[in-house]
Design an enzyme around this catalytic site. Structure first.
Site, short mmCIF file in Angstrom:
data_model
loop_
_atom_site.label_atom_id
_atom_site.label_comp_id
_atom_site.label_asym_id
_atom_site.label_seq_id
_atom_site.Cartn_x
_atom_site.Cartn_y
_atom_site.Cartn_z
N GLU A 69 -6.88 -31.94 -18.22
CA GLU A 69 -7.01 -31.69 -19.66
C GLU A 69 -5.66 -31.48 -20.34
O GLU A 69 -5.42 -31.94 -21.45
CB GLU A 69 -7.90 -30.47 -19.89
CG GLU A 69 -8.37 -30.30 -21.31
CD GLU A 69 -9.42 -29.19 -21.42
OE1 GLU A 69 -10.48 -29.32 -20.78
OE2 GLU A 69 -9.16 -28.20 -22.12
N ASP A 70 -4.76 -30.78 -19.66
CA ASP A 70 -3.54 -30.31 -20.33
C ASP A 70 -2.23 -30.89 -19.79
O ASP A 70 -1.16 -30.54 -20.30
CB ASP A 70 -3.46 -28.78 -20.24
CG ASP A 70 -4.57 -28.10 -21.04
OD1 ASP A 70 -5.07 -28.74 -21.99
OD2 ASP A 70 -4.93 -26.96 -20.72
N HIS A 103 -8.01 -26.65 -12.55
CA HIS A 103 -9.03 -26.97 -13.56
C HIS A 103 -8.46 -27.47 -14.88
O HIS A 103 -9.15 -28.19 -15.61
CB HIS A 103 -9.98 -25.79 -13.80
CG HIS A 103 -9.46 -24.74 -14.73
ND1 HIS A 103 -8.58 -23.76 -14.32
CD2 HIS A 103 -9.68 -24.51 -16.05
CE1 HIS A 103 -8.29 -22.98 -15.36
NE2 HIS A 103 -8.94 -23.41 -16.42
N ASP A 104 -7.23 -27.09 -15.23
CA ASP A 104 -6.67 -27.54 -16.52
C ASP A 104 -5.63 -28.65 -16.36
O ASP A 104 -4.99 -29.04 -17.34
CB ASP A 104 -6.04 -26.35 -17.27
CG ASP A 104 -7.07 -25.54 -18.06
OD1 ASP A 104 -8.08 -26.14 -18.50
OD2 ASP A 104 -6.87 -24.33 -18.24
N ASP A 135 -13.47 -19.33 -15.97
CA ASP A 135 -12.61 -19.72 -17.09
C ASP A 135 -12.96 -18.90 -18.34
O ASP A 135 -12.08 -18.38 -19.05
CB ASP A 135 -12.80 -21.22 -17.35
CG ASP A 135 -11.70 -21.84 -18.20
OD1 ASP A 135 -10.57 -21.31 -18.23
OD2 ASP A 135 -11.97 -22.88 -18.82
P1 NDP Z 1 -8.04 -23.38 -29.04
O1 NDP Z 1 -8.60 -24.42 -28.18
O2 NDP Z 1 -6.93 -23.70 -29.97
O3 NDP Z 1 -7.54 -22.18 -28.15
C1 NDP Z 1 -8.38 -21.59 -27.18
C2 NDP Z 1 -8.02 -22.10 -25.82
O4 NDP Z 1 -6.62 -21.93 -25.60
C3 NDP Z 1 -8.69 -21.29 -24.74
O5 NDP Z 1 -9.98 -21.80 -24.50
C4 NDP Z 1 -7.74 -21.47 -23.59
O6 NDP Z 1 -8.10 -22.72 -23.01
C5 NDP Z 1 -6.37 -21.61 -24.25
N1 NDP Z 1 -5.52 -20.39 -24.26
C6 NDP Z 1 -4.20 -20.35 -23.96
N2 NDP Z 1 -3.70 -19.13 -24.11
C7 NDP Z 1 -4.69 -18.34 -24.51
C8 NDP Z 1 -4.78 -16.96 -24.84
N3 NDP Z 1 -3.74 -16.12 -24.75
N4 NDP Z 1 -5.96 -16.47 -25.24
C9 NDP Z 1 -7.03 -17.28 -25.31
N5 NDP Z 1 -7.02 -18.61 -25.04
C10 NDP Z 1 -5.84 -19.15 -24.63
O7 NDP Z 1 -9.12 -22.68 -29.89
P2 NDP Z 1 -10.60 -23.11 -29.95
O8 NDP Z 1 -10.67 -24.53 -30.37
O9 NDP Z 1 -11.23 -22.70 -28.66
O10 NDP Z 1 -11.13 -22.21 -31.10
C11 NDP Z 1 -11.53 -20.88 -30.88
C12 NDP Z 1 -12.61 -20.49 -31.84
O11 NDP Z 1 -12.07 -20.39 -33.14
C13 NDP Z 1 -13.72 -21.50 -31.89
O12 NDP Z 1 -14.93 -20.83 -31.97
C14 NDP Z 1 -13.42 -22.30 -33.15
O13 NDP Z 1 -14.61 -22.77 -33.74
C15 NDP Z 1 -12.74 -21.28 -34.00
N6 NDP Z 1 -11.70 -21.80 -34.85
C16 NDP Z 1 -11.43 -21.10 -35.95
C17 NDP Z 1 -10.42 -21.49 -36.76
C18 NDP Z 1 -10.14 -20.63 -37.91
O14 NDP Z 1 -9.12 -20.80 -38.53
N7 NDP Z 1 -10.97 -19.65 -38.20
C19 NDP Z 1 -9.64 -22.71 -36.51
C20 NDP Z 1 -9.99 -23.37 -35.30
C21 NDP Z 1 -10.99 -22.91 -34.50
P3 NDP Z 1 -7.81 -23.15 -21.47
O15 NDP Z 1 -8.54 -22.25 -20.55
O16 NDP Z 1 -8.31 -24.57 -21.44
O17 NDP Z 1 -6.33 -23.04 -21.34
ZN ZN Z 2 -8.76 -22.69 -18.44
#
Ligand code: NDP
Ligand code: ZN
Length: 181
Positions: free
Chosen positions: A70-71, A66-67, A127
């Site tokens: 994207e990645d 799935h990733d 996911d």
């Molecule tokens: P990111 O996309 O940077 O990170 C989250 C994604 O990273 C996950 O959906 C997952 O995606 C992947 N991932 C890899 N390792 C981990 C881990 N150990 N734990 C969780 N996720 C992991 O962040 P988002 O853009 O999703 O932002 C998260 C939230 O924070 C949002 O609601 C955003 O609005 C907010 N935000 C806040 C900021 C702030 O400074 N307060 C700044 C930026 C965002 P996958 O399954 O695809 O690998």
């Molecule tokens: Zn994922």
């Protein structure tokens, strides 16, 4: 003796696992230990089978893959050629458009969740379950409490748009969401 169809299903699944492991081989998750990336797609497949009771092997292959689009440098056509158009289509449905700014990508996931195919909804649910568990148990070191909470709230907004897809996985999501920090 196993049926030929069962052998074919196992072959597809292991081929998807090997393909994803190769594509993600240099990537790590964002947890403080920087776990191998492949642990995450494997966790999705585990959740789908052992918590959701999902047995559709193309959905499980799509979860493992799935990733990759994207990645990694993987293309939709590459998946279609190796795993067939249905697997490639499910992966495409759960792939974010990375040319969009982050906030738009986040909003698009909420907007599109309800229109996903039933198969893509299963992958999306798994996911979100796995990512909530990761954020609860081993969040990225740099994430503030506020950011972890925002992640939980956003994931729930996505899942709330696809409810009715699969009761067992939705219940598992709700349990995971109870760990909101
Ligand atoms: P990111 O996309 O940077 O990170 C989250 C994604 O990273 C996950 O959906 C997952 O995606 C992947 N991932 C890899 N390792 C981990 C881990 N150990 N734990 C969780 N996720 C992991 O962040 P988002 O853009 O999703 O932002 C998260 C939230 O924070 C949002 O609601 C955003 O609005 C907010 N935000 C806040 C900021 C702030 O400074 N307060 C700044 C930026 C965002 P996958 O399954 O695809 O690998
Ligand atoms: Zn994922």
């Amino acid at each position: 003796m196993r049926l030929a169809s069962e052998r074919g299903e196992l072959a597809l699944l292991l081929k998807a696992l090997a393909f994803a492991a190769h594509k993600h081989r240099d990537q790590r998750r964002k947890d403080p230990e920087a776990s191998p990336y492949i642990n995450h797609p494997i966790a999705l497949a585990d959740v789908l089978v052992n918590e959701g009771g999902v047995t559709d092997v193309e959905v499980l292959a799509a979860a493992l893959l799935h990733d990759t689009v994207e990645d990694t440098a993987t293309t939709h056509q590459e998946l279609a050629d190796a795993f067939g158009s249905r697997v490639a289509r499910i992966v495409a449905e759960v792939t974010d458009d990375k040319s969009l700014p982050r906030a738009e990508r986040k909003r698009a996931q909420i907007e599109h969740a309800g229109a996903l195919s039933p198969e893509a909804k299963l992958v999306k649910l798994a996911d979100k379950i796995c990512n909530l568990r990761d954020v609860a148990e081993r969040p990225p070191a740099s994430w503030s409490l506020e950011r972890r909470r925002e992640y939980f709230d956003w994931a729930k907004q996505v899942v709330d748009r696809l409810r009715g897809a699969q009761a067992r996985l939705e219940a598992a999501f709700d349990v995971a969401h109870q760990a909101r920090p």
